[in-house]
Design a protein around this motif. Structure first.
Motif: not given
Length: 116
Positions: A1-9, A93-98, A106-114
């Motif tokens: 099972q592929v899992q992608l976990v984003e962080s840092g937003g 922002y989402y990361c993905a395997v291409r 797809w990962g679950q996404g991380t919010q970036v606010t500028v």
């Protein structure tokens, strides 16, 4: 099972920097391409950076020179260094395997606010 976990937003002022991370599991990370995408409210999801298994990178003009994608195969992690951030970079922002040029996981996404 592929899992992608984003962080840092998070919230950053215009001109600031953030570094996103995406940790992968369930795949042979070293042989796949990876990408970072973003989706702003009311807009389509768009590619902001891609990296092949060999380390070649690609960016749209909107982020070229400001964003840098990199990967650490030993850690099964892909990074997105974002500098000189602008309010228009605000998005999830989402990361993905291409697979080729198409995202397949797809990962679950991380919010970036500028914003100031």
């Amino acid at each position: 099972q592929v899992q992608l976990v984003e962080s840092g937003g998070g919230l950053v002022q215009p001109g600031g920097s953030l570094r996103l991370s995406c940790a992968a599991s369930g795949i042979i990370f070293s042989i796949v391409g990876m990408g970072w995408y973003r989706q702003a409210p009311g807009k389509q999801r768009e590619l902001v950076a891609a990296i092949t298994s060999g380390g070649s990178t690609n960016y749209p003009d909107s982020v070229k020179g400001r964003f840098t994608i990199s990967r650490d195969n030993a850690k099964k992690t892909v990074y997105l260094q974002m500098n000189s951030l602008k309010p228009e970079d605000t998005a999830v922002y989402y990361c993905a395997v291409r697979t080729g040029v198409s995202p397949s996981y797809w990962g679950q996404g991380t919010q970036v606010t500028v914003s100031s």
